[in-house]
Design a protein around this motif. Structure first.
Motif, mmCIF file in Angstrom:
data_model
loop_
_atom_site.group_PDB
_atom_site.id
_atom_site.type_symbol
_atom_site.label_atom_id
_atom_site.label_comp_id
_atom_site.label_asym_id
_atom_site.label_seq_id
_atom_site.Cartn_x
_atom_site.Cartn_y
_atom_site.Cartn_z
ATOM 1 N N GLU A 97 -32.131 -26.249 23.682
ATOM 2 C CA GLU A 97 -33.067 -25.876 22.615
ATOM 3 C C GLU A 97 -33.555 -27.136 21.884
ATOM 4 N N GLU A 98 -32.633 -28.056 21.627
ATOM 5 C CA GLU A 98 -32.964 -29.304 20.938
ATOM 6 C C GLU A 98 -33.913 -30.155 21.794
ATOM 7 N N LEU A 99 -33.615 -30.253 23.097
ATOM 8 C CA LEU A 99 -34.461 -31.041 24.005
ATOM 9 C C LEU A 99 -35.877 -30.451 24.094
ATOM 10 N N VAL A 100 -35.963 -29.124 24.102
ATOM 11 C CA VAL A 100 -37.279 -28.459 24.169
ATOM 12 C C VAL A 100 -38.082 -28.835 22.928
ATOM 13 N N LYS A 101 -37.418 -28.832 21.763
ATOM 14 C CA LYS A 101 -38.085 -29.205 20.503
ATOM 15 C C LYS A 101 -38.532 -30.665 20.547
ATOM 16 N N GLN A 102 -37.584 -31.536 20.925
ATOM 17 C CA GLN A 102 -37.885 -32.973 20.959
ATOM 18 C C GLN A 102 -39.079 -33.284 21.851
ATOM 19 N N ASN A 103 -39.171 -32.570 22.981
ATOM 20 C CA ASN A 103 -40.245 -32.841 23.951
ATOM 21 C C ASN A 103 -41.501 -32.014 23.687
ATOM 22 N N ASP A 104 -41.458 -31.182 22.653
ATOM 23 C CA ASP A 104 -42.572 -30.285 22.336
ATOM 24 C C ASP A 104 -43.080 -29.557 23.593
ATOM 25 N N ASN A 105 -42.132 -29.056 24.352
ATOM 26 C CA ASN A 105 -42.461 -28.300 25.566
ATOM 27 C C ASN A 105 -41.988 -26.853 25.360
ATOM 28 N N ALA A 106 -42.067 -26.009 26.374
ATOM 29 C CA ALA A 106 -41.596 -24.622 26.254
ATOM 30 C C ALA A 106 -40.759 -24.284 27.475
#
Ligand SMILES: NC(=O)c1ccc[n+]([C@@H]2O[C@H](COP(=O)([O-])OP(=O)(O)OC[C@H]3O[C@@H](n4cnc5c(N)ncnc54)[C@H](O)[C@@H]3O)[C@@H](O)[C@H]2O)c1
Length: 259
Positions: A97-106
């Motif tokens: 979840e954190e990595l998805v946020k950091q990368n602004d991906n989905a």
């Protein structure tokens, strides 16, 4: 929609078949060993290199429980939305979840993409709520899968357990191992069988001295999983590319089915 398929095993092949029939294009099939995959890679990073080269609209991962996290980590910075069907990695969900946020991906993930199973979850939650009113009923979960499955219990069985526990506050602990002492009333037993070619069977028991209720979902083949994964990919890609779905977050079947 252009799809890169990571993992070209049983599910990868089925997804290619269904995705193509629905008018999508599979621009890459990526695998460690599968002899008919277009790209043979040796690591998550090599998989990411292929994705960067073929530039799909969406990446679909059906690989191996030990590989999913590294794949997700390597693919997220590329910017294409990712759909993950691989099971057995969700103990790392917070990190993802954190990595998805950091990368602004989905990222869309489901331990089970079948519509039938997702309806079964709702049936189980309701049934569990009804049965929890009566102290004389105990509950348990059993699942069976083919003998090549790498994880147990199945992600689906663990999801079912969450629905049982959500609706029955008396069950507070999942036990997946064999019992060596008498089970405590708050323990919910989730047991697994691995045999032959079973695509996936899940049963929830409600049992009393007087009678027993057994609710079973039985997959006939892998088609329902593959169709659900393709639908989820189409939905995610459409939503992200049109801006109707925000980036930077995880999506699940609840998001898809609540539309
Ligand atoms: N979510 C669902 O609805 C659903 C349904 C069925 C199966 N699954 C899960 O999907 C996963 C795959 O299932 P399957 O039956 O297709 O397995 P499979 O063993 O038939 O295929 C997996 C393939 O992935 C390849 N692979 C492994 N690591 C890789 C990597 N890092 N990069 C590229 N390829 C890699 C393997 O070589 C193999 O060919 C399992 O975790 C299974 O539990 C999920």
């Amino acid at each position: 929609m252009k799809i890169a398929l990571i993992g070209y095993g049983k599910m990868g092949h089925m997804i290619e078949n269904i995705a193509t029939k629905r008018g999508n294009e599979v621009v890459a099939t990526v695998d460690y060993v599968s002899p008919d995959a277009k790209y043979i890679v040796k690591s998550s990073q090599e998989g990411a290199d292929v994705i960067a080269q073929v530039k799909p609209d969406v990446v679909i991962d059906f690989t191996h429980p030990d590989e999913a996290f590294n794949n997700i980590k390597a693919f997220l910075p590329l910017g294409m939305p990712i759909v993950v069907g691989t099971t057995g990695w969700t103990s790392r969900l917070k990190e993802v979840e954190e990595l998805v946020k950091q990368n602004d991906n989905a990222l869309f993930y489901a331990g089970n993409f079948s519509i039938g199973v997702n309806m079964f979850y709702r049936i189980i939650e309701n049934a569990s709520r009804l049965m929890a009113q009566y102290d004389e009923y105990d509950s348990a979960i059993w699942e069976a899968h083919h003998n090549q499955k790498a994880d147990s219990p199945s992600g689906t069985a663990l999801d079912i357990a969450k629905y049982v526990m959500k609706a029955n506050p008396k069950k507070t602990e999942i036990v997946v191992d064999a019992f060596h002492t008498q089970p405590k009333p708050n323990q919910l037993h989730v047991s697994s069988t691995r045999v032959g070619n079973v695509p996936g069977t899940h049963t929830v028991f409600f049992d009393s001295n007087a009678d027993s209720i057994e609710l079973t979902h039985r997959a006939r083949n892998r088609e329902g999983f593959a169709l659900g994964a393709v639908r989820a990919s189409e939905w995610l890609y459409k939503g992200i590319s049109s801006g109707t779905l925000p980036k930077g977050r995880l999506y699940t079947m609840d998001d898809l089915l609540s539309e």
